[in-house]
Every structure is written in structure tokens, then in C-alpha cells.
Design an enzyme around this catalytic site. Structure first.
Site, mmCIF file in Angstrom:
data_model
loop_
_atom_site.group_PDB
_atom_site.id
_atom_site.type_symbol
_atom_site.label_atom_id
_atom_site.label_comp_id
_atom_site.label_asym_id
_atom_site.label_seq_id
_atom_site.Cartn_x
_atom_site.Cartn_y
_atom_site.Cartn_z
ATOM 1 N N ARG A 1 1.431 0.422 -0.980
ATOM 2 C CA ARG A 1 0.878 0.723 0.354
ATOM 3 C C ARG A 1 0.277 -0.541 0.943
ATOM 4 O O ARG A 1 0.246 -1.590 0.298
ATOM 5 C CB ARG A 1 -0.116 1.910 0.324
ATOM 6 N N GLY A 2 -0.243 -0.410 2.186
ATOM 7 C CA GLY A 2 -0.727 -1.587 2.918
ATOM 8 C C GLY A 2 0.421 -2.081 3.790
ATOM 9 O O GLY A 2 1.532 -2.309 3.276
ATOM 10 N N ALA A 3 0.146 -2.268 5.101
ATOM 11 C CA ALA A 3 1.240 -2.535 6.049
ATOM 12 C C ALA A 3 2.169 -3.685 5.630
ATOM 13 O O ALA A 3 3.391 -3.516 5.602
ATOM 14 C CB ALA A 3 0.657 -2.774 7.436
ATOM 15 N N GLN B 1 -9.000 4.164 -1.001
ATOM 16 C CA GLN B 1 -8.459 2.812 -1.210
ATOM 17 C C GLN B 1 -9.566 1.774 -1.363
ATOM 18 O O GLN B 1 -9.400 0.770 -2.054
ATOM 19 C CB GLN B 1 -7.561 2.399 -0.031
ATOM 20 N N ASP C 1 -2.689 -1.688 10.909
ATOM 21 C CA ASP C 1 -1.331 -1.183 10.669
ATOM 22 C C ASP C 1 -0.438 -1.383 11.878
ATOM 23 O O ASP C 1 0.767 -1.532 11.748
ATOM 24 C CB ASP C 1 -1.376 0.292 10.260
ATOM 25 N N ASN D 1 -5.556 1.551 12.322
ATOM 26 C CA ASN D 1 -5.852 1.173 10.931
ATOM 27 C C ASN D 1 -6.329 2.435 10.211
ATOM 28 O O ASN D 1 -6.435 3.514 10.818
ATOM 29 C CB ASN D 1 -6.897 0.051 10.886
ATOM 30 N N LYS D 2 -6.613 2.308 8.944
ATOM 31 C CA LYS D 2 -6.983 3.447 8.105
ATOM 32 C C LYS D 2 -8.040 4.327 8.766
ATOM 33 O O LYS D 2 -9.000 3.829 9.348
ATOM 34 C CB LYS D 2 -7.495 2.907 6.763
HETATM 35 O O1 MRU Z 1 -2.476 4.245 3.814
HETATM 36 P P1 MRU Z 1 -2.562 2.809 3.421
HETATM 37 O O2 MRU Z 1 -3.311 2.584 2.139
HETATM 38 O O3 MRU Z 1 -1.202 2.130 3.434
HETATM 39 O O4 MRU Z 1 -3.416 2.133 4.580
HETATM 40 C C1 MRU Z 1 -3.668 0.755 4.531
HETATM 41 C C2 MRU Z 1 -4.467 0.251 5.664
HETATM 42 O O5 MRU Z 1 -4.828 0.980 6.571
HETATM 43 C C3 MRU Z 1 -4.737 -1.218 5.709
HETATM 44 O O6 MRU Z 1 -5.978 -1.487 6.288
HETATM 45 C C4 MRU Z 1 -3.646 -1.900 6.553
HETATM 46 O O7 MRU Z 1 -2.375 -1.507 6.116
HETATM 47 C C5 MRU Z 1 -3.743 -3.371 6.513
HETATM 48 S S1 MRU Z 1 -3.291 -4.016 4.907
HETATM 49 C C6 MRU Z 1 -3.317 -5.696 4.995
#
Ligand code: MRU
Length: 334
Positions: free
Chosen positions: A45-47, A187, A228, A238-239
Site C-alpha cells: 500500500r501507499g500511493a 497504518q 494519494d 489522503n488517508k
Molecule cells: O490505504 P493506504 O495505506 O494505501 O493509504 C496510504 C496513504 O494515504 C498515504 O498517506 C499516501 O498513499 C501517501 S504514501 C507516500
């Protein structure tokens, strides 16, 4: 730090982030559908890291089907994994564009593998540039609050928001990071607290509902979060919970920064409302680690992301420098 992703002979080896911090286990994806599911179920996960996984996922799919005419199916399968983060769509469109007219299978696979490795290497460099550019806003002895996980477990390098924080730490400018736990999937608690402490960075974990009280008791210099998707008017997805943090920062006069590479910036969308926001299963709210915590028949809303309006954002730290949200639309020539 552990290896988070590795492409090996047509397969994708992924550190299963759902099990962290208690278990460090890898899963091996041998089909494109398994790569899609690993992204969908948050094993990876993470963009930026989702986009890297998808780039390698194209190679996995080509090895699986051994048929150039399956490229469209492979790309659309990967695109269906999660809707909000922009990076995966940008990277898959670029890869598709480069590969779609190649009919020789060996040439196709070899180009796809080169391209996936390039995407991975580039992301590492983008993280380094963001980390360096972000130093301008970090005072000596900084106390920084962050949200979700944006570090080595979310990117191909040291991270976006966490990259800035790691660099500040290595330069001796960081007093402490406050990591918000990030309900519902934690997370911040499971991943950010894990990777920062593993790397010796002073971190204090708080639950998400402690932010206002923390700000009333302690000097916090700034907030830095990841993104994201960032759209033309500077709104940022974002999250879920990022918006809360931004509102509280505004109340206390604490600068609120977003850190993201160009691959997160979607200039085809005008405003935050246009961003597709992923809604996830009610089980993520009703259960924690398999333990039921609410009545099963209660109605639940579980958006995975929120949109922070640009007026709450002090600046966007990118690989090209730091910009006001309203400047983002002029950045990449559109
Ligand atoms: O649902 P996730 O864990 O993929 O969400 C991740 C986030 O919201 C991060 O803040 C975002 O992807 C930036 S990661 C460099």
C-alpha cells in the site's frame, strides 16, 4: 530496513504489510490477479508503492499469459485494484503507451521489465528530492506530527512526508515525530511507528483523537502528511483523518504541509470533489484483528480517504520544490 518489494523471474515478492509489526512475512504473486488482490487487500500500500507494484504486475501478467494481446486486460486488471491514488493510473497509462504496439513477446517482456525497474528507481530519486526540498521548512529541534504511513513501506525510497522527516533526523534537526495511529487500519501505529523506531528515529505514538489536546499542551512546529491524489486547485486526497489534522492545525496556527512526487498530481481533475474516494468493507470498522467491537447489524461508513481543501494547506513539498496549493496547476505545463 526490510525489502518491501522485489521482482524475481516473473514473480512479485511482497512484504505482507497486513501482518506488520508482529510478523515479517513475504507473499509471492505469480499472477496479475494476485498482484491486484495484494494491492486491494493492502498487503502492499501507499500511493507510490502501489504504482511500483502495478508496474511489476504488468511483467507478472505478461509472463503468466505469454500473449501480447493480453496487455489491455493486464493493465485494466491492475487499474481496478484501488481507485483513489493517482500514481498507479499515471504509471500504467505510460507503460501501456510504450508497450501497446510491440508484437514480439520477448521484446515486450524485456521492455516491460526495464520500464518497471525504471519506475522503481525513479521513485527512490523522487523521495530523495522531496526530502531535500522539505528541509527548508524544518526548524532546528523540530517536533513534527504526521499521519498514516508515507515512508519506506509506502514508496520505492525513504518516503515522502517521512522522507523529509528521516532527512531532518539525519541532519540532527529533529527532536521528535508524533505519529497518529490512523484508524481504522492503523497504518500509523503498525507501520510508521514500526519503521521509524526500527531506524532509530524518536517517535511518540498517539491515537487520532489526541491531536487537539497534544497541540494545547506542547509546541508542535509543523505537520507533514503524504498524498494519494492532488488536483488542479490544490485540494489533496489522503488517508481518512488527514482533513481532521489539517483543521486542528489551522485552529492552532500550525503549518500543515503535504509531501508528494509529481506522480501523485492529477491535473485532469479540477477540484477535490472530483476525486474518486474508495469505500472499504464495514468489517474494517466492526472488527479489530478479528475481534468484533461493534454490533454486527449497525450501519457503517468507511471511506478510506478524505479530501483536505487547499485553503488548509500551507505548502506542497514536491520533487521540484515547495509550492502553494494554488501554484500546483502551473507546475507541469498543463
Ligand atoms: O490505504 P493506504 O495505506 O494505501 O493509504 C496510504 C496513504 O494515504 C498515504 O498517506 C499516501 O498513499 C501517501 S504514501 C507516500
Amino acid at each position: 530496513m526490510l525489502k518491501v518489494i522485489e521482482y524475481r523471474d516473473g514473480n512479485l515478492v511482497i512484504l505482507d504489510q497486513r501482518l506488520l509489526p508482529s510478523e515479517e512475512k513475504y507473499i509471492i504473486c505469480t499472477t496479475v490477479e494476485e498482484v491486484r488482490d495484494a494491492i486491494r487487500e493492502l498487503a502492499v500500500r501507499g500511493a507510490p508503492l502501489i504504482a511500483i507494484a502495478a508496474a511489476y504486475g504488468v511483467c507478472v501478467g505478461l509472463h503468466q499469459y505469454k500473449d501480447p494481446s493480453k496487455l489491455d486486460y493486464i493493465v485494466s486488471t491492475l487499474k481496478s485494484a484501488r481507485p483513489t491514488a493517482y500514481n498507479i493510473f499515471l504509471i500504467l497509462d505510460k507503460i501501456n503507451e510504450k508497450l501497446r504496439n510491440i508484437k514480439d513477446f520477448d521484446v515486450l517482456v524485456s521492455l516491460a521489465e526495464d520500464e518497471a525497474r525504471r519506475v522503481h528507481d525513479e521513485d527512490k530519486e523522487l523521495c530523495d528530492s522531496i526530502a531535500e526540498n522539505g528541509q527548508k521548512v524544518i526548524p532546528d529541534g523540530a517536533k513534527i506530527i504526521t499521519y498514516c504511513n508515507t515512508g519506506m513501506l509506502a514508496t520505492g525510497g525513504i518516503g515522502t512526508a517521512l522522507g523529509v522527516i528521516y532527512k531532518a533526523f539525519w541532519k540532527g534537526k529533529l527532536e521528535r515525530v508524533y505519529a497518529c495511529e490512523t484508524r481504522p487500519l492503523l497504518q500509523g501505529a503498525r507501520l510508521t511507528a514500526y519503521e521509524l523506531s526500527k531506524n532509530g528515529v524518536p517517535v511518540k505514538l498517539i491515537s487520532d483523537n489526541m491531536i487537539s489536546y497534544l497541540f494545547s499542551k506542547e509546541r508542535i512546529d509543523l505537520a507533514i502528511v503524504g498524498a494519494d491524489r492532488i488536483v488542479r486547485n490544490g485540494d489533496v486526497a489522503n488517508k481518512i483523518g488527514t482533513y481532521n489534522l489539517a483543521v486542528v492545525c489551522k485552529h492552532f496556527g500550525i503549518p500543515f504541509y503535504v509531501a508528494a512526487p509529481y506522480t501523485t498530481i492529477d491535473l485532469s481533475l479540477e477540484k477535490g470533489e472530483d476525486i474518486p474516494i474508495e469505500e472499504r468493507s464495514d468489517k474494517e470498522i466492526k472488527f479489530i484483528y478479528g475481534k468484533q467491537i461493534s454490533p454486527l447489524n449497525v450501519d457503517v461508513w468507511n471511506p478510506a480517504f478524505d479530501v483536505t481543501p487547499s485553503e488548509l494547506i500551507t505548502g506542497i513539498i514536491t520533487d521540484k520544490g515547495i509550492f502553494r496549493p494554488d501554484e500546483i496547476k502551473y507546475l507541469y505545463g498543463k
